[in-house]
Design a protein around this motif. Structure first.
Motif, PDB file in Angstrom:
ATOM      1  N   LEU A 297      25.849  36.869  37.704  1.00  0.00           N
ATOM      2  CA  LEU A 297      25.572  38.214  37.219  1.00  0.00           C
ATOM      3  C   LEU A 297      25.607  38.298  35.704  1.00  0.00           C
ATOM      4  N   SER A 298      26.651  37.761  35.077  1.00  0.00           N
ATOM      5  CA  SER A 298      26.775  37.878  33.629  1.00  0.00           C
ATOM      6  C   SER A 298      27.542  36.700  33.051  1.00  0.00           C
ATOM      7  N   SER A 299      27.155  36.301  31.858  1.00  0.00           N
ATOM      8  CA  SER A 299      27.865  35.233  31.148  1.00  0.00           C
ATOM      9  C   SER A 299      28.817  35.807  30.098  1.00  0.00           C
ATOM     10  N   ARG A 300      28.909  37.127  30.043  1.00  0.00           N
ATOM     11  CA  ARG A 300      29.687  37.784  28.999  1.00  0.00           C
ATOM     12  C   ARG A 300      31.008  38.343  29.522  1.00  0.00           C
ATOM     13  N   LEU A 301      31.945  38.480  28.632  1.00  0.00           N
ATOM     14  CA  LEU A 301      33.211  39.142  28.927  1.00  0.00           C
ATOM     15  C   LEU A 301      33.025  40.635  28.733  1.00  0.00           C
ATOM     16  N   PHE A 302      33.579  41.424  29.645  1.00  0.00           N
ATOM     17  CA  PHE A 302      33.517  42.875  29.536  1.00  0.00           C
ATOM     18  C   PHE A 302      34.926  43.426  29.318  1.00  0.00           C
ATOM     19  N   ILE A 303      34.997  44.504  28.551  1.00  0.00           N
ATOM     20  CA  ILE A 303      36.271  45.132  28.238  1.00  0.00           C
ATOM     21  C   ILE A 303      36.298  46.554  28.814  1.00  0.00           C
ATOM     22  N   GLY A 304      37.400  46.888  29.498  1.00  0.00           N
ATOM     23  CA  GLY A 304      37.600  48.235  29.986  1.00  0.00           C
ATOM     24  C   GLY A 304      38.568  48.978  29.058  1.00  0.00           C
TER      25      GLY A 304
ATOM     26  N   ALA B  64      31.560  47.562  41.691  1.00  0.00           N
ATOM     27  CA  ALA B  64      32.715  48.453  41.834  1.00  0.00           C
ATOM     28  C   ALA B  64      33.372  48.750  40.492  1.00  0.00           C
ATOM     29  N   LEU B  65      33.257  47.843  39.528  1.00  0.00           N
ATOM     30  CA  LEU B  65      33.853  48.054  38.217  1.00  0.00           C
ATOM     31  C   LEU B  65      33.275  49.287  37.526  1.00  0.00           C
ATOM     32  N   PHE B  66      32.026  49.639  37.873  1.00  0.00           N
ATOM     33  CA  PHE B  66      31.353  50.771  37.239  1.00  0.00           C
ATOM     34  C   PHE B  66      31.488  52.068  38.042  1.00  0.00           C
ATOM     35  N   TYR B  67      32.151  52.025  39.190  1.00  0.00           N
ATOM     36  CA  TYR B  67      32.308  53.221  40.010  1.00  0.00           C
ATOM     37  C   TYR B  67      33.087  54.306  39.258  1.00  0.00           C
ATOM     38  N   PRO B  68      32.776  55.575  39.533  1.00  0.00           N
ATOM     39  CA  PRO B  68      33.554  56.669  38.937  1.00  0.00           C
ATOM     40  C   PRO B  68      35.035  56.546  39.299  1.00  0.00           C
ATOM     41  N   GLY B  69      35.907  56.637  38.306  1.00  0.00           N
ATOM     42  CA  GLY B  69      37.339  56.607  38.543  1.00  0.00           C
ATOM     43  C   GLY B  69      37.969  55.237  38.538  1.00  0.00           C
ATOM     44  N   VAL B  70      37.171  54.160  38.662  1.00  0.00           N
ATOM     45  CA  VAL B  70      37.731  52.809  38.755  1.00  0.00           C
ATOM     46  C   VAL B  70      38.319  52.360  37.421  1.00  0.00           C
ATOM     47  N   CYS B  71      37.581  52.544  36.338  1.00  0.00           N
ATOM     48  CA  CYS B  71      38.084  52.131  35.032  1.00  0.00           C
ATOM     49  C   CYS B  71      39.377  52.875  34.698  1.00  0.00           C
ATOM     50  N   GLU B  72      39.405  54.170  34.983  1.00  0.00           N
ATOM     51  CA  GLU B  72      40.589  54.973  34.687  1.00  0.00           C
ATOM     52  C   GLU B  72      41.814  54.458  35.443  1.00  0.00           C
ATOM     53  N   LYS B  73      41.642  54.098  36.720  1.00  0.00           N
ATOM     54  CA  LYS B  73      42.785  53.598  37.486  1.00  0.00           C
ATOM     55  C   LYS B  73      43.186  52.206  37.010  1.00  0.00           C
ATOM     56  N   LEU B  74      42.211  51.375  36.639  1.00  0.00           N
ATOM     57  CA  LEU B  74      42.541  50.052  36.112  1.00  0.00           C
ATOM     58  C   LEU B  74      43.349  50.164  34.818  1.00  0.00           C
ATOM     59  N   LEU B  75      42.976  51.097  33.953  1.00  0.00           N
ATOM     60  CA  LEU B  75      43.732  51.300  32.714  1.00  0.00           C
ATOM     61  C   LEU B  75      45.187  51.654  33.036  1.00  0.00           C
ATOM     62  N   LYS B  76      45.376  52.416  34.086  1.00  0.00           N
ATOM     63  CA  LYS B  76      46.725  52.837  34.475  1.00  0.00           C
ATOM     64  C   LYS B  76      47.543  51.654  34.989  1.00  0.00           C
ATOM     65  N   ILE B  77      46.977  50.871  35.930  1.00  0.00           N
ATOM     66  CA  ILE B  77      47.779  49.798  36.522  1.00  0.00           C
ATOM     67  C   ILE B  77      47.878  48.580  35.605  1.00  0.00           C
ATOM     68  N   MET B  78      46.928  48.449  34.656  1.00  0.00           N
ATOM     69  CA  MET B  78      46.987  47.333  33.710  1.00  0.00           C
ATOM     70  C   MET B  78      47.801  47.683  32.464  1.00  0.00           C
TER      71      MET B  78
END
Length: 326
Positions: free
Chosen positions: A311-318, A256-270
């Motif tokens: 899934l991953s051992s790495r930190l991801f940044i939005g 879901a983190l990669f869904y269209p529009g998700v990163c943009e909304k997360l940037l807004k609420i974060m």
């Protein structure tokens, strides 16, 4: 009962109780190989699934059962049985217990909800016929790297976003799907349009399995993209400064983190860029970049557990540039 007697009895019972024809029950011994490229691929995939190793020679004894799928003579279903493991179960708990386990496995396929016409579409030469049945599923690249070479995927860090054919899905049965091979793009004349195919499949996935979060203010799971809430509404007592992003089905919810529009909304609420830790293939933990618990979360994320496969051992940044590994 000796091993050979077990094989004979199993063959007979499969004919009598499961209604398989004798010619559709086959025994493949350990060490078996073939000159047929498709058979070699089947052997390799079987070894990967049952032994976790790549080899063109079978690493165990197998018995296969083939029959028409859901009454359609145009679609066949092939079940594989690890014979020695099943024999050991029969030795420990009796033949009936081992046979019932086989019946249950076969029954799960019969009741999976997959329609013959869904499988028949897989052989089409038209991409448009398949387009709405394509989805993306996330896998750890390092773990699956050896088998992904034949399939369609895009990689970001140690996360592989893999193209799948959605066969069926339900809350009880989960997601039933099959990976798309690279040669299938050739058949659809889409080999030069992989980005378009992946984009369409991601949009399909977002539509079929919407992104969700839990709103503690109203004590309810809500649609992430279509409902209104603040960051504070999503923060519970047990996850200091963090909240989980997933999907309605939960399975593969980290996508879901990669869904269209998700990163943009997360940037807004974060209130700007943020950090994400994939706790497993089902959950993405969203936190501010300076959250003091990130390293502890990453330690947990490095291991598979009862809540999901690693899934991953790495930190991801939005950020405004999308989702990328730190």
């Amino acid at each position: 009962m000796t091993y050979n007697e077990f094989i004979e009895t199993l063959t007979q019972k499969a004919q009598e109780e499961l209604h398989y024809k004798k010619e559709n029950i086959k025994f493949y011994p350990e060490g078996f190989t073939s000159n047929d490229p498709k058979m070699i691929q089947w052997i390799i995939e079987t070894n990967q699934r049952f032994s976790g190793q790549d080899s063109p020679f079978l690493l165990k004894d197998f018995m296969t059962f083939e029959k028409d799928f859901n009454g359609s003579s145009e679609v066949k279903i092939l079940q594989r049985i690890d014979l020695k493991s099943t024999y050991e179960l029969a030795q420990e708990k009796g033949f009936d217990e081992a046979f019932n386990e086989i019946k249950e496995t076969i029954g799960n396929v019969d009741s999976s909800g997959v329609l013959p016409e869904t499988l028949l579409k897989r052989g089409t030469s038209s991409y448009e016929d398949m387009r709405e049945q394509l989805i993306i599923r996330p896998l750890n690249y390092k773990r699956y790297m050896s088998e992904l070479s034949e399939y369609v995927y895009r990689r970001t860090g140690d996360v592989a976003l893999v193209l799948y054919h959605l066969l069926s899905h339900s809350k009880k049965g989960g997601i039933n799907s099959s990976r798309i091979r690279r040669d299938e793009l050739l058949r659809w004349n889409m080999q030069d349009k992989v980005d378009e195919v992946m984009k369409n499949a991601l949009e399909n996935t977002a539509k079929i399995f919407p992104a969700v979060v839990y709103n503690f203010k109203i004590n309810k799971q809500v649609d992430f993209l279509n409902d209104e809430f603040t960051r504070e509404d999503l923060l519970g007592e047990f996850l200091p400064g963090a909240f989980i992003l997933s999907t309605e089905m939960t399975t593969n919810g980290a996508l879901a983190l990669f869904y269209p529009g998700v990163c943009e909304k997360l940037l807004k609420i974060m209130g700007g860029s943020f950090a994400a830790v994939f706790m497993n293939i089902n959950d993405a933990m969203i936190v501010k970049r300076d959250n003091p618990h990130i390293n502890a979360m990453l330690d947990i994320a490095k291991k598979s557990g009862s809540l999901g496969e690693m899934l991953s051992s790495r930190l991801f940044i939005g950020s405004e540039n999308g989702i990328n590994p730190a």
